[in-house]
Design a protein around this motif. Structure first.
Motif, PDB file in Angstrom:
ATOM      1  N   VAL A 420       0.908  -1.333   0.035  1.00  0.00           N
ATOM      2  CA  VAL A 420       0.136   0.080  -0.005  1.00  0.00           C
ATOM      3  C   VAL A 420       0.893   1.072   0.064  1.00  0.00           C
ATOM      4  CG1 VAL A 420      -1.689   1.201   1.135  1.00  0.00           C
ATOM      5  CG2 VAL A 420      -1.800  -1.213   1.305  1.00  0.00           C
ATOM      6  N   GLU A 424      -2.257   6.249   0.388  1.00  0.00           N
ATOM      7  CA  GLU A 424      -3.368   5.794   0.804  1.00  0.00           C
ATOM      8  C   GLU A 424      -3.545   5.475   2.264  1.00  0.00           C
ATOM      9  OE1 GLU A 424      -5.899   1.424  -0.083  1.00  0.00           O
ATOM     10  OE2 GLU A 424      -4.263   1.956  -1.285  1.00  0.00           O
ATOM     11  N   TRP A 427      -5.004   9.039   3.286  1.00  0.00           N
ATOM     12  CA  TRP A 427      -6.406   9.310   2.730  1.00  0.00           C
ATOM     13  C   TRP A 427      -7.424   8.364   3.894  1.00  0.00           C
ATOM     14  CZ3 TRP A 427      -9.525   5.250   0.145  1.00  0.00           C
ATOM     15  CH2 TRP A 427     -10.830   5.795  -0.164  1.00  0.00           C
ATOM     16  N   ARG A 428      -6.872   6.926   3.910  1.00  0.00           N
ATOM     17  CA  ARG A 428      -8.037   6.036   4.899  1.00  0.00           C
ATOM     18  C   ARG A 428      -7.973   6.559   6.356  1.00  0.00           C
ATOM     19  NH1 ARG A 428     -10.161   1.957   2.092  1.00  0.00           N
ATOM     20  NH2 ARG A 428      -9.122   1.110   0.153  1.00  0.00           N
ATOM     21  N   TRP A 438      -4.142   2.613  10.093  1.00  0.00           N
ATOM     22  CA  TRP A 438      -3.700   3.339   8.916  1.00  0.00           C
ATOM     23  C   TRP A 438      -3.116   4.529   9.389  1.00  0.00           C
ATOM     24  CZ3 TRP A 438      -4.283   1.225   4.335  1.00  0.00           C
ATOM     25  CH2 TRP A 438      -5.246   0.456   4.056  1.00  0.00           C
ATOM     26  N   PRO A 450      -8.221   9.229  -4.010  1.00  0.00           N
ATOM     27  CA  PRO A 450      -8.306   8.426  -4.923  1.00  0.00           C
ATOM     28  C   PRO A 450      -8.223   8.741  -6.507  1.00  0.00           C
ATOM     29  CG  PRO A 450     -10.129   7.953  -3.462  1.00  0.00           C
ATOM     30  CD  PRO A 450      -9.466   9.259  -3.151  1.00  0.00           C
ATOM     31  N   LEU A 453      -4.430   9.058  -6.779  1.00  0.00           N
ATOM     32  CA  LEU A 453      -3.709   7.540  -6.509  1.00  0.00           C
ATOM     33  C   LEU A 453      -3.866   6.609  -7.382  1.00  0.00           C
ATOM     34  CD1 LEU A 453      -4.084   7.457  -2.577  1.00  0.00           C
ATOM     35  CD2 LEU A 453      -2.129   8.238  -3.991  1.00  0.00           C
ATOM     36  N   TYR A 457      -1.068   4.155  -8.626  1.00  0.00           N
ATOM     37  CA  TYR A 457      -1.027   2.798  -8.880  1.00  0.00           C
ATOM     38  C   TYR A 457      -0.667   1.977 -10.179  1.00  0.00           C
ATOM     39  CZ  TYR A 457      -2.167   2.140  -3.759  1.00  0.00           C
ATOM     40  OH  TYR A 457      -1.976   1.932  -2.258  1.00  0.00           O
ATOM     41  N   GLY A 479      -4.573  -1.936  -5.866  1.00  0.00           N
ATOM     42  CA  GLY A 479      -4.606  -0.598  -5.248  1.00  0.00           C
ATOM     43  C   GLY A 479      -5.307   0.366  -6.232  1.00  0.00           C
ATOM     44  N   MET A 483      -8.538   2.612  -5.624  1.00  0.00           N
ATOM     45  CA  MET A 483      -8.850   3.876  -5.897  1.00  0.00           C
ATOM     46  C   MET A 483      -9.947   4.294  -6.711  1.00  0.00           C
ATOM     47  SD  MET A 483      -6.833   5.294  -3.592  1.00  0.00           S
ATOM     48  CE  MET A 483      -7.702   3.782  -2.854  1.00  0.00           C
TER      49      MET A 483
END
Length: 628
Positions: A420, A424, A427-428, A438, A450, A453, A457, A479, A483
């Protein structure tokens, strides 16, 4: 020279005591006398000084100068045309000065201050040394000011001790040697110019050192130098080699906006703080070798190939510019010096490990970038250009998703462990109701969503695929799909389709999920067939026919009774066996040949459509994880 040994020149011996001080005053005899200038009779001193003219040679080795005595000597040598003292050859070896002001003095010949002691301030501002200047083993107990001084030939400060401020601002040197010098106070070489060679080998800077805007036009050597305070080299120019082998920076080493024109290597050296190369420019091929806590290369520009070998460091490479191959690699073992010995990196020994972490590649064109054996778990990739051409060598690691099941929310959430990106994580962690595990974004790193990202990815997936690392590429494909599933620019219908794809098989990458759904589908099919799909009994066949009166040909019609819906006990072992047979055949897209009710026929059709798809998802997931 031992204090109990007489000097090599005829000395004054004033105040000698056979018991306490057998040598006495070490001042050299004034020509024609048996005493030094300090102990010469007043009338004789006046005659001697009156006989001096600007540009005359003087020799006052070992003499002790009070401020008034030195002023009298300087006034005797003062040039009426300029108003400043002018010396020929000046020898003050082992002399002692209470306070010395040689401001704007001119030394037409050699100036020898070797082993002299300046008890007060020593001011040589704007002085001009046209011959060699010898300050070896000199002790400056007060401020030593050489601002705007000019050294047209060799300047020797080897083993000198600067116990207070050392100021060489705007000074100009030809060859300068500060080997083994000790700077106890701040040392300022701001805007100094070194025309040829300068050597600070084994020098020690106890406090701050400033080389702002200094110009090193020849070879600059700082090998084995120790910087205990901050070392600033901002806007300096190194036109040739910049030797820092085995140097030790106990605080920050700041090379911001420095220009390295032809430096082939910088280091290896050790820095317990930061090495700042932000805005620096490298004009030729170069190898950088650092053991440091942090390396900052923001907007650094590389005009040729480069290799950066590091230990312990966290690297910020934001917006760096390079058009040729550049490699950033972690060095597993201590660096080797040119003589083959290992570089001791004790100042960094408190770090958890010698690994190298990348903090940011934002704004970098990665088309020529190679990363080897680096920790990329905290690296920010959003905004990197040509990321799909990035080359990853060795053991480059990424962060992973928190794998535990989280029951303290509904529905429960479980993240399968996968590679990851740090963005991410950020963001999470910022989402409402985020589960623990996270990582929260550090202040100032910004936050990508997303929409930003997904292409990151995608590019990393391609980079892994080009490197024939398909299992690693699978994580980045996952990933990318995640996203896309959360991105605002994706139509609702497409997001719904992606959600179904994720739920059924983890985007074709989670075999266990597909097999679980396959098991559930098979179980539901079996139950439905037992309840509604299998006929009550096997339909019987009947034959009917008519015998013609003329005894001709008899015709029979064979028919089968319609399957009857089940009644009574539907969940028996016999019915389970039949339902299982139908279901297993459906998985491989075959007909079972069992007698089914109308409902059972539709159940079998649905099963033959869905279950092979789920089996295909499982097979695809396994393949994506093991293929090379």
């Amino acid at each position: 020279m031992s204090t109990s040994e007489p000097p090599a020149w005829p000395h004054c011996a004033h105040g000698a005591d056979p018991a306490d001080d057998p040598v006495g005053c070490r001042g050299i005899h004034v020509p024609g006398h048996t005493a030094c200038l300090a102990h010469l009779a007043d009338a004789d001193r006046d005659v001697y000084l009156a006989g001096l003219t600007p540009g005359a040679d003087v020799d006052h080795r070992g003499t002790t100068f009070t401020e008034s005595l030195l002023n009298a000597l300087l006034n005797a040598l003062r040039d009426p045309a300029t108003g400043h003292p002018r010396f020929g050859h000046a020898v003050f070896r082992s002399a002692t000065f209470d306070s010395a002001v040689f401001r704007s003095a001119t030394f037409n010949g050699n100036a020898d201050f070797e082993a002299a002691t300046f008890k007060g301030n020593a001011r040589f501002g704007s002085a001009a040394f046209k011959g060699n200047a010898g300050f070896e083993a000199v002790t400056f107990k007060g401020n030593a000011v050489f601002e705007a001084a000019t050294f047209e030939r060799d300047a020797w400060f080897g083993s000198a001790t600067f116990r207070s401020y050392a100021g060489f601002r705007s000074a100009t040197f030809d060859n300068a040697v500060f080997r083994s010098a000790t700077f106890n106070g701040n040392a300022v070489f701001q805007a100094a110019t070194f025309e040829s060679y300068v050597g600070f080998e084994a020098a020690t800077f106890e406090r701050g050192t400033r080389f702002w805007s200094a110009s090193f036009k020849g070879y600059a050597w700082f090998d084995s130098t120790t910087f205990k305070g901050h070392a600033w080299f901002e806007y300096a120019i190194f036109e040739k080699s910049a030797g820092f082998e085995a140097a030790t920076f106990e605080s920050d080493a700041v090379f911001e906006s420095v220009t390295f024109v032809e430096a082939e290597r910088v280091g290896p050296f050790v820095c317990a703080g930061r090495v700042v190369l932000s805005g620096a420019k490298f004009g030729g091929p170069v190898t950088l070798s650092f053991a440091t806590r942090r390396l900052e290369c923001r907007r650094t520009r590389w005009s040729s190939t480069a290799e950066i070998r590091l230990r312990y460091a966290t690297v910020d490479f934001s917006h760096a510019v390079f058009e040729y191959p550049l490699t950033i690699a972690a060095e597993a073992d201590p660096f080797l010096r040119a003589n083959g010995g290992q570089l001791v990196d004790d100042p960094c020994s408190g770090a958890p490990d010698s690994g190298v972490r990348v903090a940011s590649l934002r704004g970098v064109d990665a088309a020529h970038l190679v990363l080897a054996d680096l920790d990329l778990s905290r690296c920010l990739f959003a905004g990197t250009v040509h990321l799909d051409q990035l080359r990853l060598e060795g053991a480059c690691t990424f962060d992973t998703a928190p794998p535990a099941m989280h029951w303290r929310r509904w529905p429960p959430v479980r993240f399968t462990e996968r590679r990851v990106l740090a963005e991410e994580h950020h963001w999470r962690a910022g989402q409402q109701g985020a589960v623990p595990g996270w990582n929260v974004a550090v202040l100032g790193t910004g936050q990508a969503g997303p929409l930003q990202l997904a292409p990151v990815y995608r590019a990393l997936r391609k980079a892994f695929e080009d490197g024939k690392h398909e299992p690693g590429a699978a994580d980045f494909y996952y990933g990318e799909m995640e996203m896309r599933r959360h991105a605002d620019d994706i139509p609702r219908s497409e997001r719904g389709l992606l959600t179904a794809y994720w739920a059924l098989s983890g985007y074709g990458l989670r075999a266990s999920r597909a097999l679980a759904w396959l098991g559930i589908a098979m179980l539901v099919t079996i139950v439905l067939l037992m309840a509604f799909g299998l006929a009550q009994d096997t339909p019987k066949q009947t034959a009917t026919g008519t015998v013609p009166a003329s005894a001709g040909k008899v015709t029979f019609e064979i028919d089968k009774d319609d399957p009857q819906n089940p009644t009574g006990n539907r969940f028996t072992g016999e019915r389970f066996e039949k339902a299982l047979n139908v279901t297993l055949n459906s998985v491989v897209f075959r007909s079972s040949g069992q007698d089914l009710t109308t409902t059972g026929t539709y159940i079998e059709m649905t099963s033959r459509l869905t279950e092979p798809v789920l089996l295909g998802f499982a097979v695809l997931a396994v393949r994506n994880r093991v293929k090379r």
